[in-house]
Enzyme design. Structure first.
Site, PDB file in Angstrom:
ATOM      1  N   GLU A 157       0.823  -1.219   0.000  1.00 15.49           N
ATOM      2  CA  GLU A 157       0.000   0.000   0.000  1.00 15.49           C
ATOM      3  C   GLU A 157       0.863   1.280   0.000  1.00 15.49           C
ATOM      4  OE1 GLU A 157      -2.734  -0.396   3.256  1.00 15.49           O
ATOM      5  OE2 GLU A 157      -3.822  -2.041   2.301  1.00 15.49           O
ATOM      6  N   GLU A 228      -5.860  -8.754   0.655  1.00 14.24           N
ATOM      7  CA  GLU A 228      -6.372  -8.491   1.999  1.00 14.24           C
ATOM      8  C   GLU A 228      -7.873  -8.245   1.933  1.00 14.24           C
ATOM      9  OE1 GLU A 228      -4.480  -5.484   4.346  1.00 14.24           O
ATOM     10  OE2 GLU A 228      -2.463  -6.287   4.028  1.00 14.24           O
TER      11      GLU A 228
END
Length: 797
Positions: A157, A228
């Site tokens: 991220e 995720e």
């Protein structure tokens, strides 16, 4: 790039100790330990020796549980339908001091990967990643070497912080990707939420509904990977409880696979515990307790069971999903059928995105009712085997029970933490992170000021005020040795003020402030520049005006005396004077006691409801920070129970030590056992049969047994326990949830006796949702009857 925290994540098949089966041309293919596996990919999925496989992964972090729990947790992952384990390997655990590594005990990464698979790291990236990749190669752990590691992740991220680094961010992403590819692991590399993942590095999705939010890979040659899928949300102290329904998770996963997804990973599948000081800033000691496997290692139903059934259903649909041509039939903006079809092979997903209204879909000539906000899966395009809103797996309720054995001879003693007199000096308060170097949560700040009678207020009714502005997470303040109060910040705003009326005297006045942190920073850019600790200190309302003490000169002491002397060990505790303890104590009080191991073999917890904040050790091992005085908007602590692993205990004379910061009630501390002995089912006649009632036979989905599939309440007690009582049984129109069922205006009189006959004394039982079994003529006005059952499990008498 400088020393920032970076990730490298490795995914590994559970085939290290359990085989994963795939099919190619109707021949079973096994991914077997020690057998080399070539891992490649195309736009559709990953290949294992030229065989496609649907991949269901779950995040499990080995340092967040004792090594004694590893095997049991991994077994439950496998039973839940997972064939991949995803884990980080933690830089702060493995390299607590630069250049000194720890890969032993709970930190034995190689042992964990050999027990299943996977890995990840934080640190100066190239040196660290290269070292870890070489460690994996040396142990033959990558799939082409016959090991379980099938995929690696570099970075995580990074898009969230890239704007802070301007053009350097793009250069860094390219460098990181090329550096990873240059390590020649033989398995694919990925980046999460990184649209410009370079070259062969796959960009993947993180989130709750990637089926509708992910724009797709940045190349037509890369597959759709969901790294995720958040099963809840990690919580910080001050947060109210967070939940994510099993139905919503199942809906998101079914949607993902209906849109050509082939890999999903649940973050977390088992969260575990942040032992010691390992949690990040303000993060609770309990980590993702709402996962399919809870903090104590107990299966959380219906989340675990509902997702297991989804995985089994998708595996029934695997052949058409991989070999069929993809198509979509749209009926309305919120209603569609997506399908995969090749000859007689066909699988379909019926999607109703309306949040309140069930809708009817006519697909291939047959009408199907799809509940609101749900997806029905038809592995043969004919039979509804699974619906995301219809939970046919069991439910459970968690209970905490006070241990009589542990409390039988429990007697608390106490000693008070002294205000220190030694330390290093600086003109102004020192920044706390750089001073303490992550060795302790605590840093003392001390200064003194000499006052004469003209400085003190003329009227005795007036009191001076101390005003502190802190960037620490918590502070405790003392004036002339007297405790005057505490204050704290919040996760999203560390900066907080503290004010208190104080008593000053002529002559020298000593001001002592203990600044406390609750974890290191965990995200964002330029974390090395984060500041914590005292910023300004002022005395207000003096006879001569306000007095700024910020530049008065400060003495600093790192940590507590009890930490240095190791009061939390039996040997260290002998260095202090202890006295009997009862009720509410003073600020900064250490408590100790001995207790025997609780009865049975259920998991354990320590309840701290009326304590304040601090840490707990048992037999010298920290079970983490507690913070019971920080209440949520619901006027309750974010966490009351703290996991005590049974592996930490001896049969008798276990040594427990607690440091409580602000005056808690030691008499209210409880040692408890934890169970999910209350199991339930809530299933109606119009729900599908359990997926295990079906099997694939060529292009068809047929009954797995001789009986026609029908809905059943399938219930199973925890290991080594049997049904000892039927606490609720109603066939009719009951309502409620497990632990709180209520009869409606229709309950077939035979409900209780039928369930008792089917279940009492057994470790598992099945109850068909069948009117003929109960009473075919009862309550004819109820069109679709529901069976609600609650059973109590326990050990055999």
């Amino acid at each position: 790039m400088g020393e920032r925290r970076k990730y490298v994540l490795i995914l590994a098949l559970l085939s290290l100790f359990l085989t994963v089966h795939g099919k190619k041309d109707d021949v079973e293919v096994e991914l077997t330990p020690g057998v080399t596996t070539n891992v490649t990919y195309d736009a559709r999925t990953l290949f294992f020796n030229d065989t496609r496989e649907l991949l269901f992964a779950g995040s499990v972090h080995y340092p967040r549980m004792p090594v004694e729990m590893w095997g049991d947790i991994l077994d439950k992952c496998k039973e839940g339908g997972l064939n991949v384990i995803q884990t980080y390997s933690f830089w702060n655990v493995h390299e607590p001091i630069k250049g000194k590594f720890n890969f032993t005990g709970n930190n034995d990464l190689v042992k964990f990967i050999k027990l299943i698979a996977e890995k990840g790291m934080w640190m100066h990236m190239e040196r660290w990643v290269t070292m870890v990749v070489n460690m994996m190669k040396d142990n033959n752990l990558f799939a082409p070497q016959g090991g379980p590691i099938i995929m690696s992740q570099i970075e995580n991220e990074y898009d969230h912080v890239r704007d802070a680094f301007d053009d350097a961010a793009e250069r860094y992403i390219k460098w990181a990707g090329n550096m990873a590819l240059g390590l020649k692991t033989g398995v694919p590399w990925m980046m999460c939420k990184q649209k410009d993942a370079p070259g062969e590095v796959i960009n993947a999705c993180n989130g709750r509904h990637c089926g509708d939010t992910f724009d797709g890979p940045n190349s037509p040659t890369k597959p759709r990977l969901w790294t995720e899928n958040w099963t809840a949300q990690y919580r910080v102290f001050g947060d109210a409880p967070s939940q994510r329904a099993a139905e919503d998770i199942a809906f998101s996963v079914a949607r993902w696979f209906s849109k050509n997804g082939s890999y999903v990973s649940y973050y977390m599948y088992f969260g575990g515990t942040n032992y010691g000081r390992t949690s990040a800033s303000f993060v609770t000691t309990r980590y993702y307790d709402e996962s399919p496997i809870d903090e104590f290692g107990l299966i959380r139903d219906p989340k675990w069971g509902h997702l297991r059934d989804l995985h089994l259903t998708l595996k029934l649909a695997k052949e058409p999903i991989f070999s069929g041509k993809y198509g979509i039939q749209r009926y309305a903006p919120d209603l569609e059928a997506s399908y995969f079809e090749k000859g007689d092979l066909c699988a379909a997903f019926l999607w109703n995105n309306h949040t309140h209204v069930e809708q009817t879909v006519k697909f291939k000539g047959k009408e199907h009712v799809v509940p609101a906000k749900s997806i029905s899966i038809l592995p043969d395009c004919k039979n509804i085997v699974y619906n995301t809103d219809h939970i046919v797996s069991q439910h459970s309720s968690r209970e905490f029970v006070r241990s009589e054995t542990a409390h039988k001879n429990l007697k608390w003693e106490k000693t008070t933490e002294p205000i220190p007199t030694k330390g290093f000096f600086t003109k102004q308060p020192r920044e706390q992170y750089s001073a303490a170097k992550d060795t302790t949560d605590y840093l003392w700040y001390r200064t003194s000021i000499e006052l004469d009678n003209i400085d003190l207020p003329f009227k005795k009714s007036l009191q001076p005020v101390i005003q502190v502005l802190s960037l620490g997470h918590v502070l405790l303040a003392y004036v002339n040795g007297e405790y005057i109060g505490t204050a704290h910040g919040v996760k999203r705003e560390y900066n907080f003020p503290f004010q208190a009326a104080i008593r000053l005297r002529e002559g020298v006045n000593n001001i002592s402030i203990l600044s406390c942190t609750v974890g290191m920073p965990d995200s964002g850019s330029y974390m090395e520049h984060r500041y914590t600790g005292l910023r300004t200190v002022e005395l207000l309302g003096l006879g001569t005006g306000n007095l700024d003490l910020t530049m008065n000169g400060w003495h600093h002491t790192i940590g507590l005396e009890g930490e240095r002397q190791k009061y939390y060990t039996e040997e260290g505790s002998r260095k202090a004077r202890w006295s009997p303890a009862k009720g509410v104590g003073e600020a900064l009080t250490w408590y100790k006691a001995y207790f025997d191991a609780p009865e049975g073999d259920d998991p354990l917890t320590i309840r701290t409801e009326n304590m304040t904040k601090g840490m707990i050790w048992v037999n010298g091992q920290s079970i983490g920070r507690y913070w019971s005085s920080y209440l949520t908007i619901l006027k309750k602590p974010s966490q009351n129970e703290y996991h005590l692993p049974r592996s930490f205990l001896k049969p008798k004379d276990n040594f427990i030590v607690i440091i409580d910061e602000a005056g808690g009630d030691i008499d209210t501390v409880q040692i408890e056992t934890v169970n999910r002995d209350s199991i339930c089912s809530y299933i109606s006649e119009n729900m599908p049969a359990n997926v295990m009632a079906w099997k694939r036979k060529g292009a068809k989905i047929v009954p797995a047994g001789d009986e026609k599939p029908q809905p059943k309440a399938k219930l199973k007690c925890p290991k080594d326990k049997v049904v000892t009582k039927v606490e609720f049984a109603s066939f009719g129109n009951p309502y409620g949830v497990c632990g709180y069922f209520i009869p409606g205006n229709c309950t077939v009189p035979s409900s209780q006796s039928v369930v008792e006959q089917k279940c009492l004394g057994k470790d598992s039982c099945e109850i068909p949702v069948d009117r003929n079994l109960f009473d075919n003529n009862a309550c004819p006005e109820v069109k679709a009857k529901t069976l609600a059952v609650q059973l109590r499990c326990g050990h055999k008498a």
